[in-house]
Design a protein around this motif. Sequence first.
Motif, PDB file in Angstrom:
ATOM      1  N   ALA A 122      50.899  41.603  36.416  1.00  0.00           N
ATOM      2  CA  ALA A 122      50.199  41.979  37.654  1.00  0.00           C
ATOM      3  C   ALA A 122      48.745  42.341  37.382  1.00  0.00           C
ATOM      4  O   ALA A 122      47.839  41.952  38.135  1.00  0.00           O
ATOM      5  N   LEU A 123      48.488  43.072  36.297  1.00  0.00           N
ATOM      6  CA  LEU A 123      47.114  43.430  35.947  1.00  0.00           C
ATOM      7  C   LEU A 123      46.272  42.212  35.602  1.00  0.00           C
ATOM      8  O   LEU A 123      45.106  42.103  36.003  1.00  0.00           O
ATOM      9  N   VAL A 124      46.864  41.279  34.865  1.00  0.00           N
ATOM     10  CA  VAL A 124      46.130  40.068  34.493  1.00  0.00           C
ATOM     11  C   VAL A 124      45.853  39.207  35.723  1.00  0.00           C
ATOM     12  O   VAL A 124      44.760  38.639  35.858  1.00  0.00           O
ATOM     13  N   LEU A 125      46.819  39.105  36.622  1.00  0.00           N
ATOM     14  CA  LEU A 125      46.585  38.350  37.854  1.00  0.00           C
ATOM     15  C   LEU A 125      45.467  38.974  38.675  1.00  0.00           C
ATOM     16  O   LEU A 125      44.591  38.272  39.190  1.00  0.00           O
ATOM     17  N   ALA A 126      45.470  40.302  38.788  1.00  0.00           N
ATOM     18  CA  ALA A 126      44.418  40.985  39.540  1.00  0.00           C
ATOM     19  C   ALA A 126      43.065  40.826  38.859  1.00  0.00           C
ATOM     20  O   ALA A 126      42.048  40.571  39.528  1.00  0.00           O
ATOM     21  N   ALA A 127      43.031  40.953  37.531  1.00  0.00           N
ATOM     22  CA  ALA A 127      41.768  40.796  36.804  1.00  0.00           C
ATOM     23  C   ALA A 127      41.241  39.372  36.923  1.00  0.00           C
ATOM     24  O   ALA A 127      40.032  39.162  37.108  1.00  0.00           O
ATOM     25  N   THR A 128      42.117  38.392  36.847  1.00  0.00           N
ATOM     26  CA  THR A 128      41.681  36.997  36.965  1.00  0.00           C
ATOM     27  C   THR A 128      41.163  36.712  38.363  1.00  0.00           C
ATOM     28  O   THR A 128      40.107  36.086  38.525  1.00  0.00           O
ATOM     29  N   TRP A 129      41.864  37.183  39.367  1.00  0.00           N
ATOM     30  CA  TRP A 129      41.392  36.978  40.741  1.00  0.00           C
ATOM     31  C   TRP A 129      40.039  37.643  40.951  1.00  0.00           C
ATOM     32  O   TRP A 129      39.114  37.040  41.499  1.00  0.00           O
ATOM     33  N   LEU A 130      39.923  38.884  40.506  1.00  0.00           N
ATOM     34  CA  LEU A 130      38.662  39.608  40.685  1.00  0.00           C
ATOM     35  C   LEU A 130      37.556  38.994  39.843  1.00  0.00           C
ATOM     36  O   LEU A 130      36.412  38.887  40.290  1.00  0.00           O
ATOM     37  N   GLY A 131      37.889  38.565  38.638  1.00  0.00           N
ATOM     38  CA  GLY A 131      36.885  37.954  37.773  1.00  0.00           C
ATOM     39  C   GLY A 131      36.321  36.671  38.351  1.00  0.00           C
ATOM     40  O   GLY A 131      35.111  36.458  38.363  1.00  0.00           O
ATOM     41  N   PHE A 132      37.193  35.827  38.861  1.00  0.00           N
ATOM     42  CA  PHE A 132      36.705  34.570  39.426  1.00  0.00           C
ATOM     43  C   PHE A 132      36.026  34.773  40.777  1.00  0.00           C
ATOM     44  O   PHE A 132      35.107  34.049  41.119  1.00  0.00           O
ATOM     45  N   SER A 133      36.471  35.734  41.553  1.00  0.00           N
ATOM     46  CA  SER A 133      35.835  35.949  42.852  1.00  0.00           C
ATOM     47  C   SER A 133      34.501  36.667  42.710  1.00  0.00           C
ATOM     48  O   SER A 133      33.609  36.485  43.530  1.00  0.00           O
ATOM     49  N   THR A 134      34.330  37.467  41.681  1.00  0.00           N
ATOM     50  CA  THR A 134      33.097  38.209  41.476  1.00  0.00           C
ATOM     51  C   THR A 134      32.075  37.413  40.683  1.00  0.00           C
ATOM     52  O   THR A 134      30.884  37.472  40.967  1.00  0.00           O
ATOM     53  N   LEU A 135      32.513  36.664  39.712  1.00  0.00           N
ATOM     54  CA  LEU A 135      31.592  36.058  38.761  1.00  0.00           C
ATOM     55  C   LEU A 135      31.153  34.653  39.123  1.00  0.00           C
ATOM     56  O   LEU A 135      30.376  34.059  38.417  1.00  0.00           O
ATOM     57  N   ARG A 136      31.644  34.100  40.215  1.00  0.00           N
ATOM     58  CA  ARG A 136      31.255  32.735  40.538  1.00  0.00           C
ATOM     59  C   ARG A 136      29.900  32.713  41.249  1.00  0.00           C
ATOM     60  O   ARG A 136      29.439  33.724  41.781  1.00  0.00           O
ATOM     61  N   ALA A 137      29.295  31.580  41.288  1.00  0.00           N
ATOM     62  CA  ALA A 137      27.963  31.451  41.875  1.00  0.00           C
ATOM     63  C   ALA A 137      28.045  31.599  43.389  1.00  0.00           C
ATOM     64  O   ALA A 137      29.007  31.181  44.027  1.00  0.00           O
ATOM     65  N   GLY A 138      27.007  32.199  43.963  1.00  0.00           N
ATOM     66  CA  GLY A 138      26.914  32.311  45.406  1.00  0.00           C
ATOM     67  C   GLY A 138      27.553  33.545  45.974  1.00  0.00           C
ATOM     68  O   GLY A 138      27.544  33.736  47.181  1.00  0.00           O
ATOM     69  N   VAL A 139      28.113  34.412  45.148  1.00  0.00           N
ATOM     70  CA  VAL A 139      28.753  35.621  45.635  1.00  0.00           C
ATOM     71  C   VAL A 139      27.844  36.794  45.306  1.00  0.00           C
ATOM     72  O   VAL A 139      27.429  36.972  44.188  1.00  0.00           O
ATOM     73  N   THR A 140      27.522  37.577  46.292  1.00  0.00           N
ATOM     74  CA  THR A 140      26.696  38.745  46.043  1.00  0.00           C
ATOM     75  C   THR A 140      27.558  39.863  45.506  1.00  0.00           C
ATOM     76  O   THR A 140      28.648  40.115  46.021  1.00  0.00           O
ATOM     77  N   PRO A 141      27.126  40.516  44.444  1.00  0.00           N
ATOM     78  CA  PRO A 141      27.934  41.581  43.844  1.00  0.00           C
ATOM     79  C   PRO A 141      27.983  42.824  44.695  1.00  0.00           C
ATOM     80  O   PRO A 141      27.210  43.052  45.547  1.00  0.00           O
TER      81      PRO A 141
END
Length: 141
Positions: A122-141
Motif C-alpha cells: 500500500a505504501l509503495v502504491l501510494a508513493a508511486t502514484w504520488l511520485g508520478f502525479s507530482t514529478l511529471r511535466a506540467g503539474v504545479t507543485p
Amino acid sequence: MPADHDRAYPRPIHPLHAVLLAGTVPLFLGALLSDWAYSSSYEIQWKNFASWLIVGGLVLAGFALLAALIGLVRGRSGRRRIIYVLLLLAAFLLGFVNALVHGKDAWASMPEALILSAIVTALVLAATWLGFSTLRAGVTP
C-alpha cells in the motif's frame, strides 16, 4: 526565459527514476501475493518467492529513494515531494523489517509477514502514484 515558466512547468521525472519507482510495485505486490499463497497452501516455496521479491523491491526502492533525495537536495522541494519521499522511506524501512520477518522459520513469520507485505504494498502504491502525479511535466507543485 521568464521565471514563471520554471514554476509552471517543473522538470519531468527522470526516466531512470521512473523505472526504479515503477519497478517496486510489481515486486512488492508479488511478495504480497506469494505470502497470501503461502498462508493458504503452507507450501514453503511461496515464502521463498516472497523473500526474493522483497529483496528485489528493496533494491529498486532504495535507488528510487536515492533519486528522490537527490531531487530534494537539488532544490526541487515542495510539500507533495516531501510526502512522496517520506512514503518511499516508510515503504523502504517497513520492507526491510518485512525482509527480517521473512528470515524466520516458515510458519513463525505468519501472519506478521502477510500484514507487513500488505502495508508495504500500500505504501509503495501510494508513493508511486504520488511520485508520478507530482514529478511529471506540467503539474504545479
